[in-house]
Design a protein around this motif. Structure first.
Motif, mmCIF file in Angstrom:
data_model
loop_
_atom_site.group_PDB
_atom_site.id
_atom_site.type_symbol
_atom_site.label_atom_id
_atom_site.label_comp_id
_atom_site.label_asym_id
_atom_site.label_seq_id
_atom_site.Cartn_x
_atom_site.Cartn_y
_atom_site.Cartn_z
ATOM 1 N N ALA A 425 0.678 -1.884 -0.184
ATOM 2 C CA ALA A 425 -0.555 -0.369 0.398
ATOM 3 C C ALA A 425 0.773 0.895 0.290
ATOM 4 O O ALA A 425 0.518 2.525 0.160
ATOM 5 C CB ALA A 425 -0.802 -0.191 1.216
ATOM 6 N N GLY A 426 2.286 0.750 -0.240
ATOM 7 C CA GLY A 426 3.036 2.373 -0.215
ATOM 8 C C GLY A 426 3.378 2.287 0.710
ATOM 9 O O GLY A 426 4.300 3.778 1.045
ATOM 10 N N GLY A 427 3.481 1.896 1.610
ATOM 11 C CA GLY A 427 3.909 2.782 3.698
ATOM 12 C C GLY A 427 4.984 1.574 4.131
ATOM 13 O O GLY A 427 5.474 1.232 2.978
ATOM 14 N N SER A 428 5.042 2.148 5.386
ATOM 15 C CA SER A 428 6.542 1.690 5.429
ATOM 16 C C SER A 428 6.368 0.423 6.886
ATOM 17 O O SER A 428 5.215 1.296 7.382
ATOM 18 C CB SER A 428 7.375 3.107 6.162
ATOM 19 N N PRO A 429 6.776 -1.024 7.165
ATOM 20 C CA PRO A 429 6.484 -1.734 8.054
ATOM 21 C C PRO A 429 7.185 -0.752 9.331
ATOM 22 O O PRO A 429 6.489 -1.820 10.343
ATOM 23 C CB PRO A 429 7.570 -2.446 7.612
ATOM 24 N N CYS A 430 8.271 -0.597 9.605
ATOM 25 C CA CYS A 430 7.933 0.390 11.337
ATOM 26 C C CYS A 430 7.790 1.455 10.677
ATOM 27 O O CYS A 430 7.676 2.846 10.180
ATOM 28 C CB CYS A 430 9.730 0.372 10.626
ATOM 29 N N GLY A 431 7.572 2.234 11.987
ATOM 30 C CA GLY A 431 6.913 3.090 12.166
ATOM 31 C C GLY A 431 7.990 4.286 13.283
ATOM 32 O O GLY A 431 9.082 3.790 13.682
ATOM 33 N N GLU A 432 7.187 4.511 14.331
ATOM 34 C CA GLU A 432 7.580 5.092 16.130
ATOM 35 C C GLU A 432 8.275 4.390 16.407
ATOM 36 O O GLU A 432 9.414 4.351 17.639
ATOM 37 C CB GLU A 432 6.891 6.034 16.495
#
Ligand code: FAD
Ligand code: MLT
Ligand code: ZN
Length: 499
Positions: A425-432
Motif C-alpha cells: 500500500a506504499g507504506g513503511s513496515p516500521c513506524g515510531e
C-alpha cells in the motif's frame, strides 16, 4: 545485590567502575530487566549495570570492550519491538540513574543555538530522566517539551532518542529527532562524544546527532541531550468525533486542520479499541454505540478556542459524509477524560494478553483501505479467531495494528502478511516504535542495496566488534551474525509484564 565476590572477572571490573552495589546479579532484581513491557520478548542478562554518569558509562563500555562483552542499553524498558532486553547473556546497561535536569534556558538564544525565537527555550537533561520529569521541569519554567507518550512516567529521554519516538504531539512537533539540539554519547570503545552538535555548528560536516537519533543503541549509548522546548498554548480544546468509516475520519481531519489548525494532536480510534477502553470499570462511554472510527483532535487558541472548535466540528459534520456524533472537551477534566480513552488502549490491550503489535505508517491515500482490509488479511494468515484493534497517530499516518488471540504458530505468518500489505500500500513496515528485533528482517527488504552497504559500513565504523545491542535493528546478514530465531514470544503469558 552487589557482586564483590563474583568469580566473573567482567563483573568484578564493572564493579570497580560503578561500585559493586550497582552491578546486579540477584535474579529478583535482574528479572524486570529481562522481559520487555509487552511480555513478548525475554532473555537472560549476565548482569544489570547501573552507572551514575557519563564517565561511568564510558568506563563500563571500556571494560566491556576489554572483556569482549556485549551490552544492551536500557532506559525505561517500555519499548515495544524487543530492542531493550537481552537475548543471549548480554550485560544490561541501565541508564536510569543518569536523570539530571539542567537549568531551563528560556528564549535566550538564537535559532541556531536552539532556542525558539517565538519564546521557547532549551534544556540539557540526562538520558535517564523520564519524559514526565522533563515535562514537569519545562512546565515549571513556563515551557513545554513537544514529545508526549502514555508511557511518560517510565520512558526515558535516552530511550525516546534511541527510538526516535513520535507520540501524541507528533503531528504538531514532529518526532523526537526534531527536538534534539545536541547530544552527548559514548562509543563502543568508551570514547565520549561530547557536544556532538554544538550551537552554531550547523554545516560543519556530517550530522552525527542525526545519525544517533533512532539508532536503537546499536551505534552508541546516549548519555545526555540538549532538547528544544516550546511555548505551550494558552488554551486548548479537544473533540472526539464519531464517524462511520476511517475515510470519513481522515476527511474530518483535513477539514479541521484547514479551519482551526495547526492541530496539536490528531488521533484515530476504532470500534474494537473503543469497546476495550470503555469496558474498563469507571469509564464513561462517549457515544451510545461505539462508531467504526473516531477522530480525537486537540487544537490551540485563545480563550474562545472551545467555541471555535465546536463551530468547526459542526461545519465539518455538515460537509463530510459519515459524521455521526461529536463530544467537545472544553474544561480540563473533560479533556482528560477524552484523552484517557485514547491513552488507555495500550494498557487495556496488555491486560488481554500478549498482542502482536505492528506499528506501521501508511500514506493517507491508502490508509483507510488498509484498515478495512486488515481483519481479512489477519484471518487469511492464520488468525481466524483473532481480534484486531487499530488506533494511532492519524495526523502522520502512523497506525498501531494490534492483533489479539493469534496462535503462537501463526504469529510469524500474521506479521508477514500484514507488513507485506503495508508495503504494497506504499507504506513503511516500521513506524515510531522502531525496528528492534521484531522487524530487523524488513530493513533488508525495504532499503536498497546501496543503502544497506552504508548501514553496514556505519556499524562497522562505530561498533566494529558488534558489541552494542547485537540482534537489534540491523538484519543478521548485515551485522555479520548467524541467521536465527529473534522472536522470543512468550506463550500463555496473559498480561504478565515487568513490575
Ligand atoms: P527502552 O525501552 O529501555 O529502550 C528502547 C530502545 O532504545 C532499545 O533499543 C534500547 O537499547 C535503546 N536505548 C534506551 N536507552 C538508550 C540510551 N540511553 N542510549 C542508547 N540506546 C538506548 N512510542 C512512541 O514512539 N510513541 C508513543 O506514543 C508511545 N506510546 C507508548 C505507550 C505505552 C503505554 C508504552 C508501554 C510504550 C509506548 N511507546 C511509544 C513505546 C516506548 O515508550 C518508546 O519506544 C520509548 O521511546 C522507549 O523509551 P525507554 O526509555 O523505555 O527505552
Ligand atoms: C501509542 O500511541 O499509544 C503507542 O505507541 C503505544 C502502542 O502502540 O500501544
Ligand atoms: Zn503511538
Amino acid at each position: 545485590m552487589s557482586s564483590p565476590a563474583s568469580d566473573d572477572p567482567l563483573l568484578r571490573a564493572l564493579g570497580e567502575v560503578v561500585g559493586h552495589g550497582q552491578v546486579r546479579t540477584d535474579p529478583d532484581l535482574v528479572a524486570p530487566h529481562e522481559v520487555d513491557w509487552t511480555g513478548r520478548w525475554r532473555g537472560r542478562a549476565r548482569a544489570v549495570v547501573r552507572p551514575a554518569d557519563s564517565t561511568e558509562v564510558a568506563g563500563v563500555l571500556a571494560v566491556c570492550a576489554a572483556h569482549d562483552a556485549a551490552l544492551v542499553p536500557q532506559g525505561g524498558n517500555t519499548g515495544l519491538v524487543g530492542g531493550s532486553v537481552p537475548r543471549a547473556g548480554e550485560v544490561v546497561l541501565s541508564l536510569t540513574r543518569l536523570d539530571h535536569l539542567g537549568a531551563v534556558e528560556v528564549g535566550t538564544g538564537t535559532a541556531a543555538a536552539g532556542a525558539d525565537p517565538s519564546g521557547g527555550g532549551a534544556v540539557v537533561v540526562g538520558a535517564g530522566a523520564t519524559l514526565a520529569a522533563v515535562q514537569r521541569h519545562a512546565r515549571a519554567a513556563g515551557l513545554a517539551y513537544g514529545v508526549d507518550l502514555a508511557a511518560r512516567d517510565t520512558a526515558t529521554i535516552g530511550g525516546t532518542i534511541a527510538t526516535d519516538a513520535g507520540g501524541l504531539g507528533v503531528v504538531r512537533h514532529g518526532t523526537t529527532r526534531a527536538q534534539v539540539l545536541g547530544l552527548e554519547a559514548v562509543l563502543a570503545d568508551g570514547t565520549v562524544l561530547d557536544r556532538l552538535h554544538p550551537p552554531l555548528a550547523e554545516g560543519l560536516g556530517y550530522d552525527l546527532r542525526g545519525l544517533l537519533v533512532g539508532s536503537e543503541g546499536t551505534l552508541a549509548v546516549v548519555t545526555s541531550a540538549r532538547l528544544r522546548l516550546v511555548r505551550p498554548p494558552s488554551h486548548v480544546a479537544v473533540a472526539l468525533i464519531a464517524t462511520d468509516r476511517v475515510a470519513a475520519a481522515l476527511e474530518v481531519q483535513r477539514v479541521l486542520a484547514a479551519a482551526v489548525g495547526p492541530l496539536e494532536a490528531s488521533e484515530l480510534l476504532t470500534r474494537t479499541g473503543l469497546e476495550l477502553v470503555t469496558g474498563a470499570p469507571g469509564v464513561r462511554a462517549p457515544f451510545t454505540d461505539p462508531p467504526p472510527a473516531a477522530l480525537l483532535v486537540e487544537v490551540a487558541g485563545g480563550a474562545q478556542v472551545a467555541a471555535a472548535l465546536t463551530d468547526a466540528v459542526a461545519a465539518a459534520a455538515a460537509e463530510v459524509d459519515g459524521v455521526r456524533d461529536a463530544v467537545i472537551g472544553a474544561e480540563a477534566g473533560d479533556r482528560a477524560a477524552l484523552w484517557a480513552l485514547r491513552e488507555g488502549h495500550t494498557e487495556r490491550l496488555a491486560e488481554r494478553g500478549v498482542a502482536v503489535k505492528l506499528d506501521v505508517v501508511l500514506p493517507l491515500a491508502t490508509l483507510a483501505g488498509f484498515v478495512e482490509d486488515l481483519p481479512g488479511i489477519v484471518r487469511a494468515a492464520g488468525g481466524a479467531d483473532a481480534e484486531v484493534v487499530v488506533f494511532g497517530h492519524l495526523g502522520v499516518g502512523d497506525l498501531h495494528c494490534n492483533v489479539l488471540g493469534v496462535p503462537p504458530a501463526a504469529v510469524a505468518g500474521v506479521e508477514e502478511a500484514v507488513l507485506t500489505a503495508v508495503v504494497a500500500a506504499g507504506g513503511s513496515p516500521c513506524g515510531e516504535h522502531g525496528v528492534g528485533v521484531q522487524k530487523r528482517g524488513w530493513v533488508a527488504r525495504v532499503r536498497g542495496p546501496a543503502e544497506l552497504a552504508v548501514l553496514r559500513a556505519l556499524k562497522g565504523a562505530l561498533d566494529p566488534a558488534g558489541r552494542l545491542n547485537p540482534g537489534v535493528l540491523l538484519p543478521a546478514s548485515l551485522a555479520g551474525e548467524q541467521e536465527g530465531p529473534s522472536d522470543h514470544l512468550v506463550e500463555h503469558q496473559e498480561g504478565e509484564r515487568p513490575a
